[in-house]
Design an enzyme around this catalytic site. Structure first.
Site, short mmCIF file in Angstrom:
data_model
loop_
_atom_site.label_atom_id
_atom_site.label_comp_id
_atom_site.label_asym_id
_atom_site.label_seq_id
_atom_site.Cartn_x
_atom_site.Cartn_y
_atom_site.Cartn_z
N HIS A 121 -20.13 -24.45 107.66
CA HIS A 121 -19.30 -23.73 106.68
C HIS A 121 -20.26 -23.19 105.61
O HIS A 121 -21.31 -23.78 105.36
CB HIS A 121 -18.34 -24.76 106.07
CG HIS A 121 -17.33 -24.20 105.13
ND1 HIS A 121 -17.61 -23.89 103.82
CD2 HIS A 121 -16.01 -23.94 105.28
CE1 HIS A 121 -16.51 -23.46 103.23
NE2 HIS A 121 -15.52 -23.48 104.09
N ASP A 198 -21.44 -33.04 106.03
CA ASP A 198 -20.29 -32.35 105.45
C ASP A 198 -19.06 -32.91 106.16
O ASP A 198 -18.80 -32.60 107.33
CB ASP A 198 -20.45 -30.84 105.70
CG ASP A 198 -19.20 -30.06 105.34
OD1 ASP A 198 -18.16 -30.68 105.06
OD2 ASP A 198 -19.27 -28.82 105.36
N GLN A 201 -13.99 -31.73 107.25
CA GLN A 201 -13.03 -31.82 108.36
C GLN A 201 -13.01 -33.22 108.97
O GLN A 201 -11.98 -33.67 109.46
CB GLN A 201 -13.38 -30.79 109.45
CG GLN A 201 -13.31 -29.35 108.99
CD GLN A 201 -11.92 -28.92 108.57
OE1 GLN A 201 -10.91 -29.43 109.04
NE2 GLN A 201 -11.85 -27.98 107.64
N LYS A 224 -8.09 -32.00 101.96
CA LYS A 224 -8.04 -31.97 103.43
C LYS A 224 -7.52 -33.31 103.94
O LYS A 224 -7.37 -33.53 105.13
CB LYS A 224 -9.44 -31.74 104.02
CG LYS A 224 -10.20 -30.62 103.37
CD LYS A 224 -10.18 -29.37 104.19
CE LYS A 224 -11.10 -28.35 103.53
NZ LYS A 224 -10.93 -27.03 104.06
N CYS A 363 -15.11 -18.91 106.61
CA CYS A 363 -16.31 -19.28 105.85
C CYS A 363 -17.42 -19.78 106.77
O CYS A 363 -18.13 -20.73 106.43
CB CYS A 363 -16.01 -20.33 104.77
SG CYS A 363 -14.89 -19.75 103.54
N1 PMP Z 1 -17.05 -27.67 104.84
C1 PMP Z 1 -16.10 -27.51 105.77
C2 PMP Z 1 -16.40 -27.86 107.21
C3 PMP Z 1 -14.83 -27.05 105.39
O1 PMP Z 1 -13.88 -26.89 106.32
C4 PMP Z 1 -14.58 -26.77 104.03
C5 PMP Z 1 -13.23 -26.25 103.57
N2 PMP Z 1 -12.78 -25.13 104.26
C6 PMP Z 1 -15.62 -26.96 103.10
C7 PMP Z 1 -16.82 -27.43 103.55
C8 PMP Z 1 -15.43 -26.68 101.65
O2 PMP Z 1 -14.48 -27.50 101.09
P1 PMP Z 1 -13.94 -27.25 99.59
O3 PMP Z 1 -13.59 -25.79 99.54
O4 PMP Z 1 -12.76 -28.15 99.49
O5 PMP Z 1 -15.05 -27.59 98.66
#
Ligand code: PMP
Length: 405
Positions: A121, A198, A201, A224, A363
């Site tokens: 991401h 990270d 998920q 999440k 993203c």
């Molecule tokens: N990493 C991953 C794999 C994600 O799916 C997300 C959220 N879409 C993020 C990081 C970022 O999370 P946040 O926007 O809650 O900081």
């Protein structure tokens, strides 16, 4: 055929002002919040409202106690050895930025290397790029193989004495694959480098045990995990816990402040939590974890596994629908396109039918480049989804296919 026994716990899913049917398949973007979490935050604002760490009065002391209790709940949830290893942040993004801005300047020198993968991401790409530029570091990319999997042999080829960090997603937000975290961590530690996972998920779909994984940093977001937005967590292993400098300066993170210089700082976790925290959010996150623990993560994982198998089987019956990534070990998300139709069109049609999915680059532009797709549709699942949701979703996809040809 099976239902979700927990669906009624989620007010948004049962809001009669929504379309009928209302089917939520966007939990990987943000999971719905159960009433227990909403009520916990409301209780704080209605009856317990005060800030933490400052006051001698009982309301403030009570808020502090509750916040620290939530920290302990998080620590137990990920099997940290101490609640001091749990830093509250705004979310995964802020947690990763915290590590980039503290670990890299302390433990690297120009010419050192960071390894990231091409399935990350943007939150687990951009902070490293920003710091790499500033500090003269090189970023190496651990690329997925032809099956869109990470192969440990490819990681081995990238490791060297210059490696200082591997930043890797636990579960891909596009492919849903579970990565070989434990094995990768062992390999990276052999060259003396650190590992950041990270967990945005990963945290919601299976029991996370940071000690078993052996990672040095694990980042995730409350929203999440059926909790609120604006709150997240960074776990830091003892190896680095009090060896990282503070990042943001301000109240609550100091030990002693003097002029013109010479301020000293608290130990972790407070040294990383400058300013007034998101107290309601933290309490909400604690309650979300209580909610999950009450059901049992194993039971949730089992429900979701069955749902994934069913969803994939049913989706494959739709003519010219392509699913991205391998089905083995897939968790939480299924990304797809329908013929040559643009993902936004499919998403809009589904929305008109009362089905919420996500479309776009998620993203993860480098991953989409590998898939050679500018955008994809993504259906993602939570504990409240059931086979009926999938039946309606697939039936509507068939209809759209019929309409668009
Ligand atoms: N990493 C991953 C794999 C994600 O799916 C997300 C959220 N879409 C993020 C990081 C970022 O999370 P946040 O926007 O809650 O900081």
């Amino acid at each position: 055929m099976f239902d979700s026994p927990w669906r009624d716990d989620f007010p948004t899913l049962n809001n009669h002002q929504q379309t009928s049917p209302f089917i939520y398949l966007d939990s990987a973007a943000t999971a719905q919040t159960p009433l227990a979490v909403i009520e916990r935050m409301q209780r704080f604002y209605t009856h317990e409202y005060a800030t933490v760490h400052r006051g001698v009065h009982r309301l403030s002391a009570h808020a502090t106690q509750n916040m620290e209790q939530a920290r302990q709940t998080v620590a137990n949830f990920v099997n940290a050895t101490s609640s001091d290893q749990i830093i509250f942040t705004k979310g995964t993004t802020e947690a990763i930025n915290l590590v980039a801005n503290t670990y890299l300047p302390t433990f690297t020198q120009a010419g050192d290397e960071i390894i990231i993968t091409d399935m990350e991401h943007h939150s687990n790409i951009v902070p490293w790029q920003m710091l790499a530029e500033k500090l003269g570091l090189t970023i190496k990319v651990w690329q997925m193989n032809a099956e869109y999997r990470l192969d440990l042999d490819d990681l081995q080829k990238l490791l060297s004495k210059k490696t200082k960090l591997l930043a890797l997603t636990h579960i891909s937000n596009v492919l849903g694959c579970i990565n070989p975290i434990k094995a990768a961590t062992t390999m990276v530690h052999q060259v003396g480098a650190a590992v950041l996972i990270d967990g945005a998920q990963g945290i919601a779909h299976q029991q996370v045990d940071v000690q078993d994984m052996g990672c040095d940093f694990y980042a995730f977001s409350g929203h999440k995990l059926y909790g609120p937005t604006g709150v997240g967590v960074l776990y830091i292993a003892n190896t680095y816990l009090n060896k990282l400098p503070p990042w943001e300066g301000g109240g609550a993170m100091i030990e002693y402040v003097q002029l013109p210089m010479g301020t000293t700082y608290q130990t972790a976790p407070w040294r990383f939590e400058a300013g007034t925290p998101n107290i309601a959010g933290i309490l909400g996150l604690g309650e979300a974890i209580n909610y999950i623990n009450h059901i049992g993560m194993d039971i949730i994982a089992d429900h979701e596994d069955k749902l994934m198998v069913y969803a994939e089987e049913q989706m494959q019956t739709v003519n010219s629908l392509s699913i991205y990534g391998a089905s083995v070990n897939r968790v939480g998300v299924i990304s797809f396109n329908l013929g040559n139709h643009h993902a936004f069109d499919i998403g809009s049609f589904l929305d008109n039918y009362g089905i919420a999915i996500r479309t776009g680059h998620h993203c993860a532009m480098p991953l989409l480049q590998r898939l050679q797709q500018p955008v994809v549709c993504r259906a993602s699942f939570g504990l409240y989804n059931d086979t009926h949701d999938i039946d309606v979703f697939v039936e509507r996809l068939q209809r759209i296919k019929h309409l668009l040809g």
